[in-house]
Write an enzyme that holds these catalytic residues in place. Structure first.
Site, mmCIF file in Angstrom:
data_model
loop_
_atom_site.group_PDB
_atom_site.id
_atom_site.type_symbol
_atom_site.label_atom_id
_atom_site.label_comp_id
_atom_site.label_asym_id
_atom_site.label_seq_id
_atom_site.Cartn_x
_atom_site.Cartn_y
_atom_site.Cartn_z
ATOM 1 N N LYS A 105 1.293 35.591 -8.812
ATOM 2 C CA LYS A 105 1.743 35.537 -7.363
ATOM 3 C C LYS A 105 2.924 34.722 -7.078
ATOM 4 O O LYS A 105 3.834 35.158 -6.398
ATOM 5 C CB LYS A 105 0.535 34.793 -6.588
ATOM 6 C CG LYS A 105 -0.814 35.605 -6.350
ATOM 7 C CD LYS A 105 -1.903 34.923 -5.569
ATOM 8 C CE LYS A 105 -2.370 33.762 -6.262
ATOM 9 N NZ LYS A 105 -2.942 34.003 -7.568
ATOM 10 N N ASP A 108 4.022 30.120 -0.587
ATOM 11 C CA ASP A 108 3.132 30.165 -1.959
ATOM 12 C C ASP A 108 1.852 29.359 -1.722
ATOM 13 O O ASP A 108 1.815 28.433 -0.995
ATOM 14 C CB ASP A 108 4.104 29.770 -3.009
ATOM 15 C CG ASP A 108 3.463 30.013 -4.101
ATOM 16 O OD1 ASP A 108 2.571 31.148 -4.599
ATOM 17 O OD2 ASP A 108 3.502 29.248 -5.425
ATOM 18 N N GLU A 109 0.826 29.637 -2.420
ATOM 19 C CA GLU A 109 -0.435 28.941 -2.193
ATOM 20 C C GLU A 109 -0.865 28.836 -0.966
ATOM 21 O O GLU A 109 -1.458 27.921 -0.465
ATOM 22 C CB GLU A 109 -0.302 27.554 -2.993
ATOM 23 C CG GLU A 109 0.394 27.300 -4.398
ATOM 24 C CD GLU A 109 -0.798 27.688 -5.315
ATOM 25 O OE1 GLU A 109 -1.986 28.121 -5.151
ATOM 26 O OE2 GLU A 109 -0.350 27.837 -6.569
ATOM 27 N N CYS A 122 -10.178 41.206 -15.830
ATOM 28 C CA CYS A 122 -11.317 40.389 -16.391
ATOM 29 C C CYS A 122 -10.973 40.470 -17.948
ATOM 30 O O CYS A 122 -10.369 41.586 -18.218
ATOM 31 C CB CYS A 122 -12.458 40.753 -16.059
ATOM 32 S SG CYS A 122 -13.936 39.780 -16.666
HETATM 33 ZN ZN LIG Z 1 -15.712 41.138 -16.631
#
Ligand SMILES: [Zn+2]
Length: 196
Positions: A15, A82-83, A140
């Site tokens: 980001k 940002d953030e 993930c």
């Molecule tokens: Zn996963």
């Protein structure tokens, strides 16, 4: 027409690098973008937006931004935050004013949810009010889309505590919802933690 943008993504979805690239693109076209971030994010010192890959740039704090006059704001072609998950409702409300009354686009980058999988204040109001909501995707360890941000330390996943951890030795990792629920940080991190 100017718009309020919320570009959200889990931990490690670049980001901040995105925010800095957009700022650079404005600069390259001879336009001025104002970089801002809330003071809650104090990892990298007070007024610097810094990405993991090493890019960094000076910024102002959103607490200061809300005090800017219309004349000061009109010097800019764009505001980049940002953030933004750490912004207050009042600050997000101010962003809508910059867009609607001054016709200056405001592009906010931030996390959607915290380590308990609950919305941050800034993210909640950006999801409610932004004209454009875009996800910056990341995966993930199992290669499914990662939408959750797990906090962990040497003992594994952490489920309790303050939304913003000040100090301490905890880290964050983006996980899919299933592995967030299971507290499964994946083979690489699990192996690393065993060796500590
Ligand atoms: Zn996963």
């Amino acid at each position: 027409m100017a718009k309020l943008y919320f570009r959200y993504g889990a931990m490690g979805s670049s980001k901040t690098a995105n925010a800095l690239m957009v700022e650079y693109n404005y600069h390259e076209r001879g336009k001025k973008a104002l970089l801002a971030k809330p003071s809650t994010d104090n990892r990298d010192g007070e007024r610097i937006v810094k990405s993991r890959i090493g890019l960094e740039k000076e910024c102002v704090l959103t607490e200061e931004l809300v005090k800017y006059s219309d004349e000061e704001l009109k010097k800019y072609d764009c505001v980049i935050v940002d953030e933004a998950q750490f912004c207050s409702k009042e600050q997000v409300e101010f962003f809508t004013r910059i867009v609607d009354e001054l016709e200056i686009p405001v592009i906010c980058y931030g996390l959607r949810t915290d380590f308990k999988n609950e919305l941050f204040e800034g993210s909640m109001w950006l999801l409610a009010w932004a004209d454009e909501i875009e996800e910056i995707k990341t995966v993930c360890w199992c290669t499914k889309a990662a939408k959750c941000n797990a906090r962990f330390d040497k003992n594994g996943i952490i489920r309790e505590g303050a939304q913003v951890a000040i100090g301490g030795n905890s880290s964050y990792i983006a996980l899919c919802r299933k592995h967030m629920k299971e507290g499964n940080l994946g083979p690489t991190i699990t192996e690393m933690l065993k060796e500590l």
